[in-house]
Motif scaffolding. Structure first.
Motif: not given
Length: 430
Positions: A130, A133, A135, A202
């Protein structure tokens, strides 16, 4: 019937202090009835309960003990390590020694971080994914169990499935919302998920060989699709090999499929029976972990000298030839189990990959969690206890995996097959 009065009293006493009398749910034998055995010691391929009974053990502490209980070399190494202290909270040469050994066997682990459990390894790997990325959403598969951290308890396998818990109370709805679930081995559904959410995902975390709903191998098409989708959408592919690592094959399940994940989590065997986990993968990803990068991870007992010693001593003894020997034992055992079931006209599916094996009372095929749920759980419960009475200790849930060790002998395989035959007789006689 074997008397287990001491175990019964011990369970009664423990129930005053631990929820359900245990420190991990499946140990309670709740779904198979009866009373859990309290173990006094293990030696080789056997465990011994406090009532004086011995059992051929195929649980092997849920996988770590690939060299059997109390392996002489591991015990000797641990005794020497204990004499020097149990934890320093500072770096040791042992950590690097084990890391080098892991990387030589699993080359995709370019950099890694030692932790204290499989749950911590998967939780940390997802945090890193996470963070890298930027995300929030993750994808997991129904029936795959990745430890008990909040994001991963949605539609999980293993003990969660055994007790029919979809999402544990205490898991925030927001975390469940960011966890997308898909059926295992279902290519069409995972493609649809990526079509809708691809730029938000992610990571995908998957057991390449599932071991927490019984043994269910991922198909080549399924795992290859995950690799392609994650690359196309800039997501990170995490292979959770806490169970399959050093179990499905010497170099892990990823070597069987020829697929290189971005990150891998390991545990169990890599600690030789001591509490340990590892997460790692591509160098560019792992360089983002503190103190080299901004993604935080820490642990007082991470890389502690006892766990590192257990892992080093275990991995040094593992060779491809040893895996060939253990796999052949599993092949022979699986055939014996299927023959025993057939002679009693009992529908059964036996899955095995490397040193992992499990059986389902099911017409088959069994390729995902829905298939497992169609198994005859009531018959399994009766059969488990009948098998236990024969001195054969297997996992007390159809959602769990059994294992082979280097210490199991050909005679014990024969004894186990005979035990399966007798257990079928006993259950059918009622």
């Amino acid at each position: 019937m074997r008397s287990i009065e001491k175990s019964q009293q011990a369970f009664k006493d423990a129930s005053n202090y631990f929820p359900g009398g245990v420190d991990s749910p499946v140990r309670a034998f709740k779904n198979v009835g009866g009373n859990p055995l309290f173990i006094k010691k293990g030696a080789g391929s056997h465990i011994y309960d406090i009532d004086g009974h011995d059992y051929i053990d195929y649980v092997l502490s849920w996988g770590p003990l690939i060299l059997g209980h109390a392996d002489a070399k591991v015990v000797t190494a641990l005794k020497a390590a204990v004499s020097n202290g149990t934890s320093y909270g500072a770096p040791t040469l042992l950590e690097t020694t084990l890391a080098k050994k892991i990387q030589s066997i699993v080359p995709t682990m370019e950099m890694m971080r030692m932790v204290s459990s499989g749950t911590e390894a998967t939780m940390s790997a997802i945090r890193v994914a996470r963070g890298v990325t930027k995300r929030d959403k993750i994808v997991k598969f129904i029936g795959n169990y990745h430890g008990h951290s909040d994001s991963l308890l949605v539609d999980a396998g293993s003990g969660v499935a055994t007790f029919d818990i979809n999402t544990s109370p205490g898991v925030p709805k927001a975390l469940a919302y960011d966890t997308l679930t898909s059926p295992y081995n279902d290519v069409a559904t995972i493609k649809q998920i990526f079509e809708k959410h691809g730029d938000e995902i992610a990571c995908v975390i998957v057991e390449p060989v599932a071991g927490n709903m019984g043994v269910i191998p991922g198909t080549q098409d399924f795992l290859q699709t995950l690799r392609e989708l994650t690359q196309q959408h800039g997501s990170i592919l995490i292979f959770d090999e806490v169970m399959s690592g050093f179990r499905a094959a010497y170099r892990g399940a990823q070597s069987l499929y020829g697929i290189q994940p971005d990150m891998t989590t390991l545990g169990k065997v890599v600690g030789g029976g001591l509490p340990v986990g590892v997460f790692g993968g591509r160098r560019d990803i792992m360089k983002q972990v503190a103190p080299q990068g901004p993604i935080y991870h820490a642990g007082t007992l991470s890389g502690n000298p006892l766990a590192m010693t257990g892992g080093i001593s275990t991995l040094e003894q593992l060779t491809p030839a040893l895996y060939d020997q253990m796999t052949e034992k599993v092949n022979r055992l699986a055939k014996g189990i299927k023959d025993a079931a057939a002679s009693h006209h009992i529908p059964i599916v036996v899955h095995h990959v490397g040193t992992m094996w499990s059986y389902f009372f099911n017409q088959g095929p069994v390729n995902n969690f829905d298939d497992v749920q169609r198994s005859d759980m009531a018959f399994f419960a009766k059969f488990f206890n009948a098998l236990l009475a024969q001195g054969i200790y297997t996992a007390p849930s159809e959602y769990e995996t059994n294992f082979m060790s280097s210490k199991h002998t050909d005679d014990e395989i024969d004894q186990t097959i005979a035990g399966f035959n007798q257990a079928f007789d006993d259950v059918l006689k009622g």
